[in-house]
Design an enzyme around this catalytic site. Structure first.
Site, PDB file in Angstrom:
ATOM      1  N   ASP A  19       0.859  -1.189   0.000  1.00  0.00           N
ATOM      2  CA  ASP A  19       0.000   0.000   0.000  1.00  0.00           C
ATOM      3  C   ASP A  19       0.890   1.233   0.000  1.00  0.00           C
ATOM      4  OD1 ASP A  19      -2.538   1.392   0.176  1.00  0.00           O
ATOM      5  OD2 ASP A  19      -2.019   1.871   2.239  1.00  0.00           O
ATOM      6  N   GLU A  21       0.816   5.704   0.530  1.00  0.00           N
ATOM      7  CA  GLU A  21       0.136   6.970   0.828  1.00  0.00           C
ATOM      8  C   GLU A  21       0.826   8.038   0.000  1.00  0.00           C
ATOM      9  OE1 GLU A  21      -2.596   7.131   2.417  1.00  0.00           O
ATOM     10  OE2 GLU A  21      -2.584   5.157   3.362  1.00  0.00           O
ATOM     11  N   GLU A  64      -6.080  18.658   2.421  1.00  0.00           N
ATOM     12  CA  GLU A  64      -7.058  17.586   2.249  1.00  0.00           C
ATOM     13  C   GLU A  64      -6.387  16.217   2.249  1.00  0.00           C
ATOM     14  OE1 GLU A  64      -6.379  19.527  -1.881  1.00  0.00           O
ATOM     15  OE2 GLU A  64      -6.573  20.139   0.231  1.00  0.00           O
ATOM     16  N   HIS A 162      -5.529   6.824   7.370  1.00  0.00           N
ATOM     17  CA  HIS A 162      -4.947   5.869   6.435  1.00  0.00           C
ATOM     18  C   HIS A 162      -3.451   5.768   6.725  1.00  0.00           C
ATOM     19  CE1 HIS A 162      -8.198   5.534   3.193  1.00  0.00           C
ATOM     20  NE2 HIS A 162      -8.742   6.100   4.253  1.00  0.00           N
ATOM     21  N   ASP A 167      -2.827  -0.481   7.011  1.00  0.00           N
ATOM     22  CA  ASP A 167      -3.723  -0.872   5.920  1.00  0.00           C
ATOM     23  C   ASP A 167      -3.272  -2.183   5.282  1.00  0.00           C
ATOM     24  OD1 ASP A 167      -5.169   1.377   6.437  1.00  0.00           O
ATOM     25  OD2 ASP A 167      -4.762   2.386   4.537  1.00  0.00           O
TER      26      ASP A 167
END
Length: 236
Positions: A19, A21, A64, A162, A167
């Site tokens: 995963d 980010e 955001e 997250h 994750d």
């Protein structure tokens, strides 16, 4: 940072669940990877070996995006650049299957970062997308990682933002369920992540785990069925 793969006995199959980010949603627009985590699977089950790195993206992180993963540019200042960890990451990834939730997103970002660092892109034949697997198994239902964890009764209490490593660990549990459930009689002889990888031994086939859909999921499924044109189950 890294626990590199050990020797694999027998004919066990190694794959990697991973995963990322990022600073945003589009690597072609200048968004960068800020965190990557990867877990080793043998015969589709986690061994405990992993790779994890925080990365300085050399750019700002929009508010955001920070609200999603919790990282700001200040948090990552002084962390390694992607080019600094690329060789170690590729060594851990090896040449087997690479599994991710919405895998095309993660592959796109890794390919862009690898290209900047002078490496070739990842082969798409390696890609396994758990989002696509979930949509096939649960058509018309929510299939985010959170939704799948709730459906399979996987504990989400630690997931406040997250986080790539968390994750990955959650997705590892989801992947086991999506591919048929944990094998009966499964045993891992050694948990020392620095030693050789043990071979998984099972005494029977995987047994599917019953899934009880929620009222919301049943309603979503019913709405999906109404959109199907000329369903074969009404023919005749």
């Amino acid at each position: 940072m890294t626990e590199l793969p050990g020797s694999i006995a027998g004919h066990a199959q190694r794959s990697i669940l991973f995963d990322t980010e990022t600073t945003g949603l589009d690597p072609l627009n200048g968004d960068r990877v800020i965190e990557i985590a990867a877990l080793e699977l043998i015969n589709d089950l986690p061994t405990g070996r992993h790779f994890h790195a925080l990365i300085d993206p050399q750019r700002d992180i929009p508010p955001e995006a920070s609200r999603v993963h919790g990282f700001t540019a200040a948090d990552l200042a002084g962390k390694p650049l992607f080019a600094d960890i690329a060789a170690e990451l590729l060594a851990f990834l090896g040449d087997g299957r690479m599994i991710a939730h919405n895998a095309p997103f993660d592959f796109g970002f890794l390919d862009m970062e690898l290209g900047r660092a002078g490496y070739p892109p990842l082969g798409r034949e390696r890609m396994v997308d758990t989002l696509a697997l979930a949509k096939t198994r649960f058509p018309g239902m929510p299939n985010s990682l959170d939704a799948l964890c709730r459906r399979f009764s996987i504990d989400l209490s630690a997931r406040t933002t997250h986080n790539a490593l968390l994750d990955c660990r959650l997705l590892g549990e989801v992947y086991v369920e999506l591919t048929g459930g944990r094998q009966r009689g499964l045993s891992l002889a050694a948990q020392d992540t620095r030693g050789p990888v043990s071979v998984y031994v099972h005494t029977g086939p995987r047994t599917p785990r019953p899934v009880e859909p929620t009222a919301e999921e049943l309603a979503a499924h019913e709405a999906f069925l109404k959109r199907v044109k000329e369903p074969i189950w009404l023919a005749g």
